[in-house]
Design a protein around this motif. Structure first.
Motif, PDB file in Angstrom:
ATOM      1  N   GLU A 171       0.824  -1.208   0.000  1.00 44.51           N
ATOM      2  CA  GLU A 171       0.000   0.000   0.000  1.00 44.51           C
ATOM      3  C   GLU A 171       0.858   1.259   0.000  1.00 44.51           C
TER       4      GLU A 171
ATOM      5  N   ASP B 217       2.526   1.745  -3.368  1.00 46.72           N
ATOM      6  CA  ASP B 217       1.539   2.256  -4.331  1.00 46.72           C
ATOM      7  C   ASP B 217       1.325   3.747  -4.130  1.00 46.72           C
ATOM      8  N   GLU B 218       1.245   4.181  -2.854  1.00 42.92           N
ATOM      9  CA  GLU B 218       1.077   5.605  -2.556  1.00 42.92           C
ATOM     10  C   GLU B 218       2.284   6.401  -3.045  1.00 42.92           C
ATOM     11  N   SER B 219       3.480   5.884  -2.826  1.00 40.73           N
ATOM     12  CA  SER B 219       4.693   6.575  -3.263  1.00 40.73           C
ATOM     13  C   SER B 219       4.740   6.704  -4.771  1.00 40.73           C
ATOM     14  N   ARG B 220       4.393   5.620  -5.478  1.00 41.73           N
ATOM     15  CA  ARG B 220       4.371   5.685  -6.948  1.00 41.73           C
ATOM     16  C   ARG B 220       3.350   6.711  -7.417  1.00 41.73           C
ATOM     17  N   SER B 221       2.212   6.765  -6.779  1.00 42.19           N
ATOM     18  CA  SER B 221       1.169   7.717  -7.138  1.00 42.19           C
ATOM     19  C   SER B 221       1.660   9.147  -6.930  1.00 42.19           C
ATOM     20  N   MET B 222       2.316   9.396  -5.784  1.00 39.12           N
ATOM     21  CA  MET B 222       2.806  10.748  -5.495  1.00 39.12           C
ATOM     22  C   MET B 222       3.922  11.153  -6.445  1.00 39.12           C
TER      23      MET B 222
ATOM     24  N   ALA C 266       4.260  10.473  -9.389  1.00 39.19           N
ATOM     25  CA  ALA C 266       3.707  10.767 -10.717  1.00 39.19           C
ATOM     26  C   ALA C 266       3.365  12.247 -10.846  1.00 39.19           C
TER      27      ALA C 266
END
Length: 125
Positions: free
Chosen positions: A3, A6-11, A13
């Protein structure tokens, strides 16, 4: 955890957000005390609006009539650096919210915003 990655990848971006900023943001929200403070601020009626870096303003914030807005009638001093804002941006944001931007702490100061590297004004308060 999956989780948090996933949050780090989203940020990351988001333009201008790298792995260091993503990690710091994740760490901030992982602290229950931080979440509680933000919840209390929101419960008190503070409305968060996205910052629009292209025009240097808050999305949807066209200013307010004199004497209205969330900071109506309040004397506000901003000391130190506010990330993503120049001194003029911070002053304009206070005024758009109905506040009276002040350069130094005095008996007429109602609110002190303490940014990074705050010095003399923080000590005076």
């Amino acid at each position: 955890s999956d989780e948090s990655s996933d949050e780090s990848r989203s940020m990351t971006a988001v333009d201008g957000v790298g792995p260091v900023v993503a990690a710091v943001v994740s760490e901030f929200w992982a602290e229950n005390a931080n979440v509680a403070v933000v919840d209390a601020i929101l419960a008190a009626g503070v409305v968060v609006e996205p910052w629009n870096a292209e025009d240097g303003g808050w999305d949807g914030a066209g200013g307010v009539e004199a004497g209205t807005g969330p900071l109506a009638g309040l004397g506000v001093v901003v000391t130190g650096r506010v990330p993503g804002m120049s001194r003029d941006d911070a002053t304009a944001a206070v005024e758009r919210a109905g506040g009276m931007a002040q350069k130094s702490v005095s008996g007429k100061t109602d609110l002190l915003v303490v940014g990074e590297g705050a010095g003399r004004n923080k000590a005076a308060a």
